[in-house]
Motif scaffolding. Structure first.
Motif, PDB file in Angstrom:
ATOM      1  N   TYR A   1       0.849  -1.195   0.000  1.00 50.74           N
ATOM      2  CA  TYR A   1       0.000   0.000   0.000  1.00 50.74           C
ATOM      3  C   TYR A   1       0.886   1.247   0.000  1.00 50.74           C
ATOM      4  O   TYR A   1       1.992   1.248   0.551  1.00 50.74           O
ATOM      5  N   SER A   2       0.393   2.336  -0.600  1.00 50.32           N
ATOM      6  CA  SER A   2       1.120   3.607  -0.573  1.00 50.32           C
ATOM      7  C   SER A   2       0.120   4.758  -0.599  1.00 50.32           C
ATOM      8  O   SER A   2      -1.032   4.591  -1.004  1.00 50.32           O
ATOM      9  N   VAL A   3       0.576   5.936  -0.156  1.00 51.50           N
ATOM     10  CA  VAL A   3      -0.260   7.138  -0.179  1.00 51.50           C
ATOM     11  C   VAL A   3       0.023   7.900  -1.466  1.00 51.50           C
ATOM     12  O   VAL A   3       1.182   8.148  -1.811  1.00 51.50           O
ATOM     13  N   LEU A   4      -1.024   8.274  -2.170  1.00 54.32           N
ATOM     14  CA  LEU A   4      -0.915   8.950  -3.457  1.00 54.32           C
ATOM     15  C   LEU A   4      -1.531  10.343  -3.380  1.00 54.32           C
ATOM     16  O   LEU A   4      -2.661  10.496  -2.893  1.00 54.32           O
ATOM     17  N   ALA A   5      -0.795  11.341  -3.842  1.00 50.49           N
ATOM     18  CA  ALA A   5      -1.347  12.688  -3.980  1.00 50.49           C
ATOM     19  C   ALA A   5      -2.137  12.715  -5.289  1.00 50.49           C
ATOM     20  O   ALA A   5      -1.606  13.040  -6.345  1.00 50.49           O
ATOM     21  N   THR A   6      -3.405  12.344  -5.224  1.00 51.89           N
ATOM     22  CA  THR A   6      -4.238  12.111  -6.410  1.00 51.89           C
ATOM     23  C   THR A   6      -4.242  13.296  -7.376  1.00 51.89           C
ATOM     24  O   THR A   6      -4.482  14.433  -6.963  1.00 51.89           O
ATOM     25  N   PRO A   7      -3.997  13.061  -8.678  1.00 55.22           N
ATOM     26  CA  PRO A   7      -4.055  14.149  -9.660  1.00 55.22           C
ATOM     27  C   PRO A   7      -5.479  14.634  -9.911  1.00 55.22           C
ATOM     28  O   PRO A   7      -5.711  15.805 -10.146  1.00 55.22           O
ATOM     29  N   ALA A   8      -6.436  13.703  -9.925  1.00 49.11           N
ATOM     30  CA  ALA A   8      -7.856  14.064 -10.001  1.00 49.11           C
ATOM     31  C   ALA A   8      -8.225  14.968 -11.155  1.00 49.11           C
ATOM     32  O   ALA A   8      -8.628  16.107 -10.970  1.00 49.11           O
ATOM     33  N   GLU A   9      -8.109  14.461 -12.360  1.00 49.90           N
ATOM     34  CA  GLU A   9      -8.542  15.244 -13.522  1.00 49.90           C
ATOM     35  C   GLU A   9     -10.068  15.329 -13.582  1.00 49.90           C
ATOM     36  O   GLU A   9     -10.650  16.410 -13.554  1.00 49.90           O
TER      37      GLU A   9
END
Length: 734
Positions: A573-581
């Motif tokens: 598992y990892s934490v992602l700074a979501t780009p969120a287009e």
């Protein structure tokens, strides 16, 4: 006797006979004879007593129809059947409306969900039809009830949900040397090992395109310079052999001659073997340049996924210090600077410069000259972006400058920001691995729900309770999706699961991919930290030290929980700074509908990208870097830092170098620079005038290059409303 009922969305509820009575009564009231309570009770009793212990809604309604048809009230049966049909049509109406908008090529958030996809083309329309019909299937049959409810209530978003039933994985960093040195077989196609630089460049394209059709995310090459470098030398040898044929001389002693660099030079004043060697070098450089030109052209014109989408591709380079590797880098940058077609900026591949002290950053470094050139290219063409291998979290103790395969120990990035490096279940590397799937948490909604709590400590404590509940559910959902993905057969992914994914060469065609995919990562993302902090404290992290402290606590808590999930479920598992287009607007619209317009929170058409300082906030690049930098160490699933600069950056490589310098100073992992660039598709004229709409030379409408998340687009025609609103709000950092 009926005990429980399975609803249409898959939830199970207790049997309630009053709902049957209400439906029959409603049908009776539309007839001339009206209600018959005795008949209603008899039918209800008979259904309840004769039904199975668990029944679906549809099965119960079928029994109601049968009982009504058997009774004397055929008129009620007809009305009941007609009512069911109307309800069924109503449930399908939303899908019908979406389909009509796709058919009519309307510009809306459904058809403009991904700016890299042309949904107006027949193939693009077909893909959207499939996408919009697959998502409800996933909701109804593949998600557990708690997860389904969390999605419906806007707490989480499952990315690429339309690909869920295919069992495909998100992305992979291509170990291109395996293909170039040994060839590959994928589907009906077969490729022999490469011998020339031209062939190597074409195979790189084929690898990216083929894998794109087998996966639902982007594709990347982690060490483009290292992989193609051997073919520069082989091309040089070919050129020397051509000279041998013409001159009759034996030049075999030059095949392995040590070269400091591959630079074109005039042949005047040169004679004999020195002239022969320089002529071969000149020809080789020309071939490398043409190969890089062709590679970039192909990546902007070949399509994948049925022909509706240019391959979402990335390449990493910058740390190969060999003469051959430097030749690849230089000619790639030259081709990028020149542009494609009539001098247009290439949209793909996303190019990423790997910055490393001692190699490719400091004035005394071997590749410093190429680093400066890369900054010049970025000033004109937006790419390359910059990956900071000197960031503390990007360093690997196994990296050695004298290791010919040191790229195995270098972080590589792909797409908008995806980072895959740490690995609990195999080699710690980016090569031959990728993300399996990711899901984003709507932390803004969690904050909105506790805004009414007056005591600040209690409010924040309750937020963290809600965050924990949502993170638990997100980790479970990703685990459930992993368990579904692992049942896929290797033959479903002919290239990825035979050559590209680490250890996939041990799989037979009918083996499941379970034994190898745990090398990948499961990403837990977040969006709207700025709006979340405003809801909790009244200010965002760019304007308040208190908010910044809380923001780091929130993301740090997510990182700690992710570590727990790694142990609990035995995954990466990892934490992602979501780009969120497409997501930034979706979350906001639903939350505004539920809670109304909240100043600073739901009063825009988008939530701010991950942990970024809001695009509308006036601050200096240094302040932005100082605020966003600490989050990069916490978001090892992927992150990016942007700076917006003003004016014509074309001849201002120093501005780019200053920003990369800030990345180095503040321990930022990955970043890029945004600026304005207009291009005339007719005559090739370019300028940086933000107000200009047409070319001053020929009057043709400008194409304006913009960065939507981590990638570029040449037009905003395919942008959704949320990203258009964000673009409008962007300000220059100065």
């Amino acid at each position: 006797m009926i005990q429980t009922v399975v609803k249409r969305d898959g939830r199970v509820a207790g049997y309630n006979e009053e709902k049957i009575k209400a439906a029959i009564r409603k049908a009776m009231l539309t007839t001339e004879m009206g209600e018959d309570e005795a008949l209603i009770q008899r039918i209800t009793d008979r259904i309840g007593m004769t039904g199975k212990e668990r029944m679906t809604v549809e099965e119960i309604q079928d029994k109601v129809e049968i009982e009504l048809m058997k009774s004397a009230r055929k008129d009620v049966a007809k009305r009941y059947i007609a009512y069911r049909d109307q309800r069924s049509i109503a449930r399908r109406a939303k899908t019908r409306d979406i389909f009509l908008e796709i058919i009519e090529a309307k510009n809306n958030d459904v058809t403009r969900e991904n700016a890299n996809m042309n949904t107006d083309s027949p193939a693009g329309m077909m893909m959207k039809f499939a996408s919009e019909t697959t998502k409800p299937f996933v909701d109804d049959y593949l998600l557990s009830p708690a997860v389904r409810q969390a999605v419906r209530n806007n707490y989480i978003h499952i990315h690429d949900k339309d690909y869920y039933p295919t069992k495909s994985l998100t992305c992979v960093q291509h170990p291109l040397d395996r293909i170039l040195e040994h060839g590959f077989v994928a589907g009906h196609g077969e490729s022999r090992p490469a011998r020339r630089i031209e062939t190597a460049a074409v195979i790189a394209c084929i690898s990216l395109e083929t894998a794109q059709n087998e996966m639902h995310g982007g594709q990347a090459i982690p060490a483009f310079d290292f992989y193609l470098a051997p073919f520069v030398r082989r091309s040089l040898v070919e050129e020397l052999k051509k000279i041998e044929e013409l001159s009759g001389e034996d030049l075999s002693d030059l095949y392995d001659v040590a070269l400091d660099d591959y630079l074109k030079k005039d042949l005047d004043g040169l004679a004999g073997r020195e002239r022969y060697l320089q002529h071969a070098v000149n020809k080789t450089v020309d071939r490398v340049h043409q190969s890089m030109e062709a590679f970039i052209h192909n990546m902007n014109t070949i399509h994948s996924r049925g022909g509706n989408q240019v391959v979402f591709s990335s390449i990493n380079y910058g740390t190969d210090t060999s003469a051959e590797g430097r030749c690849v880098i230089r000619e790639l940058l030259n081709s990028t600077y020149e542009g494609v077609g009539n001098g247009a900026t290439a949209i793909f591949p996303i190019q990423i410069w790997k910055k490393k002290r001692g190699v490719s950053y400091l004035p005394e470094d071997r590749n410093y000259d190429l680093y400066r050139f890369a900054c010049k290219v970025t000033a004109r063409r937006f790419f390359p972006n910059f990956l900071n291998l000197d960031a503390t979290f990007n360093q690997d103790p196994d990296w050695r400058a004298d290791d010919p395969k040191r790229y195995l120990h270098e972080v590589a990035t792909m797409g908008c920001r995806t980072r895959v490096f740490e690995n609990r279940y195999g080699e710690r590397t980016s090569v031959g691995r990728g993300n399996l799937s990711f899901t984003t948490v709507n932390i803004v909604r969690l904050a909105i729900e506790v805004m009414g709590i007056q005591d600040k400590e209690e409010r924040i404590a309750r937020f963290f309770e809600k965050l924990d509940e949502t993170l638990d559910l997100t980790a479970l959902q990703l685990h459930e999706r992993f368990n579904f993905q692992r049942t896929a057969l290797a033959k479903q992914f002919p290239l990825v699961m035979s050559t590209l994914w680490n250890h996939s060469d041990s799989l037979g065609p009918d083996d499941t991919i379970e034994s190898v995919i745990n090398q990948g990562t499961l990403g837990i993302g977040f969006i709207g930290l700025a709006e979340c902090l405003i809801a909790l404290t009244g200010k965002h992290h760019g304007e308040s030290e208190e908010a910044q402290s809380l923001g780091l606590k929130i993301v740090g808590h997510m990182r700690s929980r992710v570590n727990e999930f790694c142990e609990k479920y035995q995954h990466n598992y990892s934490v992602l700074a979501t780009p969120a287009e497409g997501l930034s607007g979706k979350f906001t619209k639903k939350d505004r509908k539920s809670f109304g317009v909240i100043p600073g929170v739901t009063d825009k058409d988008y939530y701010t990208n991950s942990n970024h300082v809001p695009v509308y906030y006036h601050c200096s690049p240094r302040h932005k870097a100082k605020i966003e930098a600490p989050y990069h160490a916490l978001t090892t699933g992927g992150h990016i830092f942007y700076v917006e600069i003003d004016g014509d950056a074309t001849h201002n490589e120093q501005a780019i170098m200053q920003i990369v310098g800030m990345m180095d100073q503040y321990n930022i992992g990955y970043g890029s620079v945004n600026h304005n660039r207009n291009h005339c598709p007719r005559c090739g004229y370019e300028n940086a005038d933000k107000e200009a709409r047409t070319c001053p030379k020929c009057g043709t409408a400008f194409e304006t290059i913009q960065r939507i998340t981590g990638y570029l687009v040449g037009t905003t025609d395919r942008w959704n409303s949320g990203k258009l609103a964000e673009l409008h709000d962007r300000i220059v950092h100065k």
